[in-house]
Scaffold this motif. Structure first.
Motif, short mmCIF file in Angstrom:
data_model
loop_
_atom_site.label_atom_id
_atom_site.label_comp_id
_atom_site.label_asym_id
_atom_site.label_seq_id
_atom_site.Cartn_x
_atom_site.Cartn_y
_atom_site.Cartn_z
N ILE A 1 1.01 -0.99 0.04
CA ILE A 1 -0.23 -0.02 -0.03
C ILE A 1 0.83 1.26 0.04
O ILE A 1 1.84 1.43 0.90
N LEU A 2 0.49 2.04 -1.01
CA LEU A 2 1.45 3.43 -0.76
C LEU A 2 0.37 4.33 -0.51
O LEU A 2 -0.51 4.70 -1.16
N SER A 3 0.61 5.15 0.44
CA SER A 3 -0.14 6.35 0.93
C SER A 3 0.46 7.41 1.80
O SER A 3 1.90 7.34 1.57
N ARG A 4 -0.03 8.12 2.25
CA ARG A 4 0.39 9.26 3.17
C ARG A 4 -0.57 9.78 4.23
O ARG A 4 -1.51 9.15 4.25
N ALA A 5 -0.05 10.14 5.26
CA ALA A 5 -0.72 10.80 6.36
C ALA A 5 -1.31 12.03 6.07
O ALA A 5 -0.80 12.76 5.24
N ALA A 6 -2.66 12.27 6.64
CA ALA A 6 -3.15 13.75 6.37
C ALA A 6 -2.34 14.56 7.04
O ALA A 6 -1.73 14.68 8.21
N GLY A 7 -2.22 15.79 6.39
CA GLY A 7 -1.51 17.17 6.78
C GLY A 7 -2.41 18.23 6.37
O GLY A 7 -3.58 18.39 6.22
N ARG A 8 -1.35 19.14 5.55
CA ARG A 8 -2.17 20.14 5.08
C ARG A 8 -3.06 19.76 3.81
O ARG A 8 -4.01 20.59 3.54
N THR A 9 -2.43 18.75 3.30
CA THR A 9 -3.27 18.13 1.97
C THR A 9 -4.19 16.80 2.93
O THR A 9 -3.44 15.91 3.36
N PRO A 10 -5.36 16.72 2.87
CA PRO A 10 -6.31 15.84 3.55
C PRO A 10 -6.13 14.69 2.67
O PRO A 10 -5.84 14.42 1.37
N VAL A 11 -6.56 13.25 3.40
CA VAL A 11 -6.88 12.16 2.77
C VAL A 11 -8.29 12.08 2.72
O VAL A 11 -8.87 12.10 3.88
N PRO A 12 -8.81 10.94 1.74
CA PRO A 12 -10.29 10.44 1.89
C PRO A 12 -10.31 9.69 3.29
O PRO A 12 -9.42 9.18 3.82
N GLU A 13 -11.41 9.89 4.02
CA GLU A 13 -11.57 9.38 5.45
C GLU A 13 -11.50 7.87 5.08
O GLU A 13 -10.97 7.13 6.04
N ALA A 14 -11.69 6.93 3.96
CA ALA A 14 -11.83 5.62 3.93
C ALA A 14 -10.23 5.26 3.79
O ALA A 14 -9.99 4.03 3.86
N GLU A 15 -9.25 6.21 3.51
CA GLU A 15 -7.87 5.92 3.29
C GLU A 15 -7.01 6.51 4.53
O GLU A 15 -6.02 6.36 4.27
N ASN A 16 -7.74 6.63 5.70
CA ASN A 16 -6.89 7.08 6.76
C ASN A 16 -5.92 6.04 7.33
O ASN A 16 -6.10 4.93 6.91
N ILE A 17 -5.12 6.03 7.99
CA ILE A 17 -3.98 5.21 8.40
C ILE A 17 -4.55 4.13 9.20
O ILE A 17 -4.29 2.99 8.76
N PRO A 18 -5.18 4.23 10.11
CA PRO A 18 -5.92 3.01 10.80
C PRO A 18 -6.55 2.11 10.00
O PRO A 18 -6.56 0.93 10.24
N ALA A 19 -7.23 2.78 8.85
CA ALA A 19 -8.03 1.80 7.91
C ALA A 19 -7.05 1.04 7.13
O ALA A 19 -7.28 -0.13 6.90
N LEU A 20 -6.03 1.71 6.66
CA LEU A 20 -5.21 1.10 5.81
C LEU A 20 -4.14 0.01 6.69
O LEU A 20 -3.70 -1.18 6.21
N ALA A 21 -3.88 0.39 8.07
CA ALA A 21 -3.05 -0.41 8.79
C ALA A 21 -4.06 -1.81 9.27
O ALA A 21 -3.29 -2.76 9.41
#
Length: 254
Positions: free
Chosen positions: A134-154
């Motif tokens: 899985i390639l992703s990023r943590a939300a920062g100044r650029t948000p991520v979709p809720e379904a793709e937050n780190i707890p969901a991916l983890a």
């Protein structure tokens, strides 16, 4: 001119594709992301090429260069780090070119996550441990979709590669602990492919402190995976003598 978006690889000048290297050598105009692309990667440009560092440029300013030279013959090489399909901010440039009727091409590159796996000498997918990266990023100044937050991916338990996230290391750890165990291995790979490349091995529990002690706050991949450093794992069926496939019959083992 034709605009060619070139993936320059992770930083090592030998990890650019032959096509990407050729495009840079032929280009009349070279716009490169100087904050992420080492200048050595454009050393073989034409002696008369116009070179621009896009570090301080806006999208409109980059597109204005495309527009300025649109009626001339030749190539504008837009040189991006890694592989531009991942966090490359290229779609807005491509769409602008489409809208303006300009010819645009994308040359893929080696992603930093691939270079990191190489320097770690680690396959990120091992049988019966994980077959997913899985390639992703943590939300920062650029948000991520809720379904793709780190707890969901983890929660998937796969090999997780986080870009652009080391600046929020403590929050990332808390999110990872929702599913990964505290002793799950973590690799921090700083500026892979650059002369000052660094690798820190840690765990989910300890990696924020390791990063802080090392003074690492940017340009670092966080790789979390049960495969890291694993010495015992199921072997691939591909080379198993008892496994047949389209190119080889199974063989008995005495």
């Amino acid at each position: 001119m034709k605009i060619v978006i070139v993936g320059a690889g992770p930083g090592d000048p030998e990890l650019i594709t032959l096509r990407g290297k050729r495009i840079i050598e032929e280009a009349k105009v070279v716009i490169y992301a100087g904050s992420l692309v080492p200048a050595v990667l454009i050393d073989n440009r034409r002696s008369d090429a116009l070179v621009m560092d896009s570090s301080s440029m806006t999208l409109d300013e980059v597109c204005a260069v495309y527009d300025q030279y649109r009626d001339e013959e030749g190539i504008i090489a837009r040189v991006h780090t890694g592989d531009p399909s991942i966090y490359g901010a290229i779609q807005e440039q491509i769409d602008w070119c489409f809208k303006e009727g300009l010819d645009v091409e994308v040359v893929p590159g080696v992603s930093s996550f691939q270079a990191a796996a190489a320097v770690l000498k680690q396959e990120l997918t091992l049988p019966e441990l994980t077959q997913t990266v899985i390639l992703s990023r943590a939300a920062g100044r650029t948000p991520v979709p809720e379904a793709e937050n780190i707890p969901a991916l983890a929660g998937i338990g796969a090999s997780l590669v986080l870009f652009l996230s080391i600046g929020n290391a403590s929050r990332v750890r808390d999110d990872l602990l929702s599913s990964y165990t505290a002793d799950t291995p973590v690799a921090l790979v700083y500026r892979v492919g650059w002369p000052d490349q660094r690798i820190l091995m840690s765990t989910v529990r300890e990696f924020p402190e390791k990063a802080e002690e090392a003074g690492i706050t940017r340009q670092t991949l966080i790789i979390v995976s049960p495969v890291l450093g694993r010495k015992e794992y199921a072997k691939s069926k591909l080379y198993d003598p008892l496994f047949s496939h389209g190119w080889r019959d199974s063989r008995s083992v005495e």
